[in-house]
Scaffold this motif. Structure first.
Motif, PDB file in Angstrom:
ATOM      1  N   SER A  54       0.826  -1.207   0.000  1.00  0.00           N
ATOM      2  CA  SER A  54       0.000   0.000   0.000  1.00  0.00           C
ATOM      3  C   SER A  54       0.862   1.259   0.000  1.00  0.00           C
ATOM      4  O   SER A  54       2.089   1.192   0.113  1.00  0.00           O
ATOM      5  CB  SER A  54      -0.892  -0.016   1.258  1.00  0.00           C
ATOM      6  OG  SER A  54      -0.112  -0.319   2.411  1.00  0.00           O
ATOM      7  N   TRP A  56       1.111   5.235   1.687  1.00  0.00           N
ATOM      8  CA  TRP A  56       0.678   6.005   2.853  1.00  0.00           C
ATOM      9  C   TRP A  56       1.261   7.410   2.836  1.00  0.00           C
ATOM     10  O   TRP A  56       2.331   7.643   2.253  1.00  0.00           O
ATOM     11  CB  TRP A  56       1.193   5.338   4.139  1.00  0.00           C
ATOM     12  CG  TRP A  56       0.620   3.986   4.425  1.00  0.00           C
ATOM     13  CD1 TRP A  56       0.862   2.830   3.726  1.00  0.00           C
ATOM     14  CD2 TRP A  56      -0.273   3.634   5.490  1.00  0.00           C
ATOM     15  NE1 TRP A  56       0.162   1.790   4.289  1.00  0.00           N
ATOM     16  CE2 TRP A  56      -0.535   2.264   5.379  1.00  0.00           C
ATOM     17  CE3 TRP A  56      -0.856   4.352   6.527  1.00  0.00           C
ATOM     18  CZ2 TRP A  56      -1.369   1.586   6.270  1.00  0.00           C
ATOM     19  CZ3 TRP A  56      -1.687   3.678   7.413  1.00  0.00           C
ATOM     20  CH2 TRP A  56      -1.950   2.309   7.272  1.00  0.00           C
ATOM     21  N   LEU A 112       3.405   5.655   9.730  1.00  0.00           N
ATOM     22  CA  LEU A 112       2.388   5.567   8.671  1.00  0.00           C
ATOM     23  C   LEU A 112       1.109   6.189   9.206  1.00  0.00           C
ATOM     24  O   LEU A 112       0.516   5.677  10.151  1.00  0.00           O
ATOM     25  CB  LEU A 112       2.154   4.101   8.309  1.00  0.00           C
ATOM     26  CG  LEU A 112       3.397   3.310   7.892  1.00  0.00           C
ATOM     27  CD1 LEU A 112       3.043   1.837   7.671  1.00  0.00           C
ATOM     28  CD2 LEU A 112       4.039   3.900   6.640  1.00  0.00           C
ATOM     29  N   HIS A 114      -1.752   7.991   7.115  1.00  0.00           N
ATOM     30  CA  HIS A 114      -3.005   7.826   6.364  1.00  0.00           C
ATOM     31  C   HIS A 114      -2.786   6.920   5.159  1.00  0.00           C
ATOM     32  O   HIS A 114      -1.867   7.151   4.366  1.00  0.00           O
ATOM     33  CB  HIS A 114      -3.522   9.177   5.857  1.00  0.00           C
ATOM     34  CG  HIS A 114      -3.878  10.117   6.955  1.00  0.00           C
ATOM     35  ND1 HIS A 114      -5.003   9.959   7.730  1.00  0.00           N
ATOM     36  CD2 HIS A 114      -3.232  11.199   7.429  1.00  0.00           C
ATOM     37  CE1 HIS A 114      -5.041  10.926   8.634  1.00  0.00           C
ATOM     38  NE2 HIS A 114      -3.967  11.692   8.476  1.00  0.00           N
ATOM     39  N   LEU A 115      -3.659   5.933   5.030  1.00  0.00           N
ATOM     40  CA  LEU A 115      -3.597   5.040   3.868  1.00  0.00           C
ATOM     41  C   LEU A 115      -4.133   5.792   2.651  1.00  0.00           C
ATOM     42  O   LEU A 115      -5.262   6.298   2.681  1.00  0.00           O
ATOM     43  CB  LEU A 115      -4.458   3.805   4.149  1.00  0.00           C
ATOM     44  CG  LEU A 115      -4.550   2.777   3.028  1.00  0.00           C
ATOM     45  CD1 LEU A 115      -3.191   2.160   2.733  1.00  0.00           C
ATOM     46  CD2 LEU A 115      -5.554   1.687   3.399  1.00  0.00           C
TER      47      LEU A 115
END
Ligand SMILES: Cc1cc2nc3c(=O)[nH]c(=O)nc-3n(C[C@H](O)[C@H](O)[C@H](O)COP(=O)(O)O)c2cc1C
Length: 151
Positions: A54, A56, A112, A114-115
């Motif tokens: 992902s 971030w 980390l 915010h995604l």
């Protein structure tokens, strides 16, 4: 053996604000493609990090004696499927905003916050590069907030 340590909080009380994942490790040498794309990164090997592949927004603290720099960053976790399919080494790559220099061998602590999206395979380097511009623009828009959240 990897010198990277990961602190992923589990089981926080429902009323507690969950603390963000923090990854600390020694910056390893990348294959320098990031520089060519215009987005150089500080890389940590994170084979066992319990976070999906992902991207971030977050912060990076450079842990150096006598110096304590903190930067807002766009952070990617994954195997870089655009270049390596499913077989790349799993890395955390942090692109530090408003930083130029080489962090190779330094200890950094990556928070980390915010995604932004999941990591995915792009058809070309140019398509990935376009997305990186959008990612960084998004991170920059959150910069004041991120700095505040990192404390
Ligand atoms: C914010 C950010 C998002 C990224 N997202 C992806 C992605 O979705 N897919 C992908 O294949 N690589 C992604 N990457 C990784 C790039 O492919 C990688 O940084 C580049 O190939 C340079 O690698 P190197 O530092 O090992 O040379 C991302 C990198 C950053 C900094």
């Amino acid at each position: 053996m990897s010198a990277t340590t990961v602190r992923v909080p589990r089981g926080a009380a429902p009323t507690a604000r969950p603390s963000p994942p923090v990854v600390r490790g020694v910056v390893a040498r990348g294959d320098q493609r990031g520089r060519l794309l215009g987005f150089p990164t500080a890389n940590l090997a994170v084979p066992g990090l319990d976070v999906p592949d992902s991207v971030w927004s977050g912060t990076v603290r450079v842990v150096r004696e006598g110096v304590s720099g903190r930067y807002v960053a766009a952070v990617s976790i994954g195997r870089r499927p655009t270049y390596y399919g499913r077989h790349g080494v799993r890395l955390l790559e942090a692109h530090l905003l408003d930083f130029s220099g080489d962090l190779y061998g330094e200890v950094i602590e990556v928070r980390l916050l915010h995604l932004l999206r999941l990591q995915r395979r792009f058809p070309t380097s140019e398509a990935l590069q376009e997305q990186l511009h959008l990612d960084v623009r998004g991170v920059r828009a959150q910069a004041a907030d991120l700095a505040r959240q990192a404390g």
